[in-house]
Design an enzyme around this catalytic site. Structure first.
Site, mmCIF file in Angstrom:
data_model
loop_
_atom_site.group_PDB
_atom_site.id
_atom_site.type_symbol
_atom_site.label_atom_id
_atom_site.label_comp_id
_atom_site.label_asym_id
_atom_site.label_seq_id
_atom_site.Cartn_x
_atom_site.Cartn_y
_atom_site.Cartn_z
ATOM 1 N N HIS A 207 -7.383 1.012 -6.790
ATOM 2 C CA HIS A 207 -7.514 0.451 -5.472
ATOM 3 C C HIS A 207 -8.230 -0.946 -5.841
ATOM 4 O O HIS A 207 -9.331 -1.117 -5.458
ATOM 5 C CB HIS A 207 -8.313 0.972 -4.626
ATOM 6 C CG HIS A 207 -8.550 0.569 -3.020
ATOM 7 N ND1 HIS A 207 -7.512 -0.524 -2.631
ATOM 8 C CD2 HIS A 207 -8.858 1.024 -1.903
ATOM 9 C CE1 HIS A 207 -7.539 -0.611 -1.547
ATOM 10 N NE2 HIS A 207 -8.580 0.240 -0.946
ATOM 11 N N ARG B 147 0.857 -1.101 0.122
ATOM 12 C CA ARG B 147 -0.102 0.055 0.056
ATOM 13 C C ARG B 147 0.928 1.109 0.003
ATOM 14 O O ARG B 147 1.795 1.384 0.728
ATOM 15 C CB ARG B 147 -0.953 -0.024 1.155
ATOM 16 C CG ARG B 147 -1.776 1.402 1.362
ATOM 17 C CD ARG B 147 -2.830 1.051 2.483
ATOM 18 N NE ARG B 147 -3.797 0.392 1.882
ATOM 19 C CZ ARG B 147 -5.347 0.431 2.431
ATOM 20 N NH1 ARG B 147 -5.666 1.424 3.420
ATOM 21 N NH2 ARG B 147 -6.326 -0.332 1.927
HETATM 22 N N1 NVA Z 1 -9.641 6.771 -1.482
HETATM 23 C C1 NVA Z 1 -9.258 6.281 -0.006
HETATM 24 C C2 NVA Z 1 -9.650 5.013 -0.041
HETATM 25 C C3 NVA Z 1 -9.265 4.527 1.546
HETATM 26 C C4 NVA Z 1 -9.337 3.140 1.532
HETATM 27 C C5 NVA Z 1 -7.977 6.721 0.050
HETATM 28 O O1 NVA Z 1 -7.075 6.442 -0.874
HETATM 29 O O2 NVA Z 1 -7.516 7.325 1.101
#
Ligand code: NVA
Length: 228
Positions: free
Chosen positions: A54, A27
């Site tokens: 995502h 991440r």
């Molecule tokens: N768009 C959000 C998703 C979090 C799961 C982020 O990138 O923070």
């Protein structure tokens, strides 16, 4: 992982971790970071979120939609909010599974043009609308999805974006415009009262916590797929 912090090149970290682990889930912010890991790692690299995409979230989301409706036929997925990583991945998955998708966002906050092009390459005549017109976006919607207006790493832009996105809150008013059997989704964590109200998160149409649970099942399935 202090070596990453002090600037060890990704090509080194990726090769070392490849000798210790069976799979890497990363991440991070920049998509290019994860692509660099994938280039050098000799094990599967999972995109656990970047600024651009995502996909693990979408995997759980499409599982949830399928669980609710039994198929992807005649699904109109309307995403309200920032054209961010979550929106981008929903677009790609919609193209793969033949779901009609509408992205309802303020001007200037549209999804990535590269993602739109990729999605249209995946499916000819892909039914995708990007608009700031609520009537167009909400027409026939049976899945209503929202996400935070400011993603991780955009903390400085928050005050400004909160202003721009006023009116894009998924509230009772918006819910009244969609079908009785439409479902409400949010990838969480949510800012209650900003992109979605407390009432909508708690309403009968909300499948947000099934969706959260499905992250567990979908990601287990992904690991099983990659390791077998
Ligand atoms: N768009 C959000 C998703 C979090 C799961 C982020 O990138 O923070």
């Amino acid at each position: 992982l202090t070596q990453i912090e002090r600037g060890e090149p990704i090509k080194d970290t990726a090769r070392v971790l490849s000798r210790y682990c069976d799979v890497l889930a990363i991440r991070t912010f920049k998509q290019s970071t994860i692509e660099e890991y994938a280039r050098w790692a000799s094990i599967p690299v999972i995109n656990a979120l970047t600024d651009l995409e995502h996909p693990c979230q979408s995997l759980a989301d499409f599982f949830t939609i399928r669980e609710e409706f039994g198929s992807f036929d005649n699904i109109v997925l309307t995403f309200i909010g920032d054209g961010n990583n979550v929106a981008n991945s929903l677009i790609i998955f919609s193209a793969i599974f033949g779901v009609k998708i509408r992205i309802l966002c303020p001007k200037g906050f549209e999804p990535s043009p590269a993602i739109l092009t990729r999605a249209r390459d995946i499916r000819k005549n892909f039914d995708l609308i990007v608009t700031d017109d609520f009537n167009i976006a909400l027409k026939d919607a049976n899945v209503l999805y929202t996400d935070v207006w400011s993603s991780m790493g955009q903390e400085k832009e928050k005050a400004n974006k909160d202003n721009i996105f006023k009116g894009f809150t998924v509230d009772e008013n918006i819910i009244r415009k969609i079908a009785d059997n439409a479902i409400i989704m949010h990838c969480l964590p949510a800012y209650r009262g900003k992109e979605i109200t407390d009432e909508v998160i708690e309403c009968a149409n909300s499948k947000i916590f099934n969706q959260a649970e499905n992250r567990l099942h979908a990601q287990q399935a992904l690991l099983y797929f990659l390791l077998n």
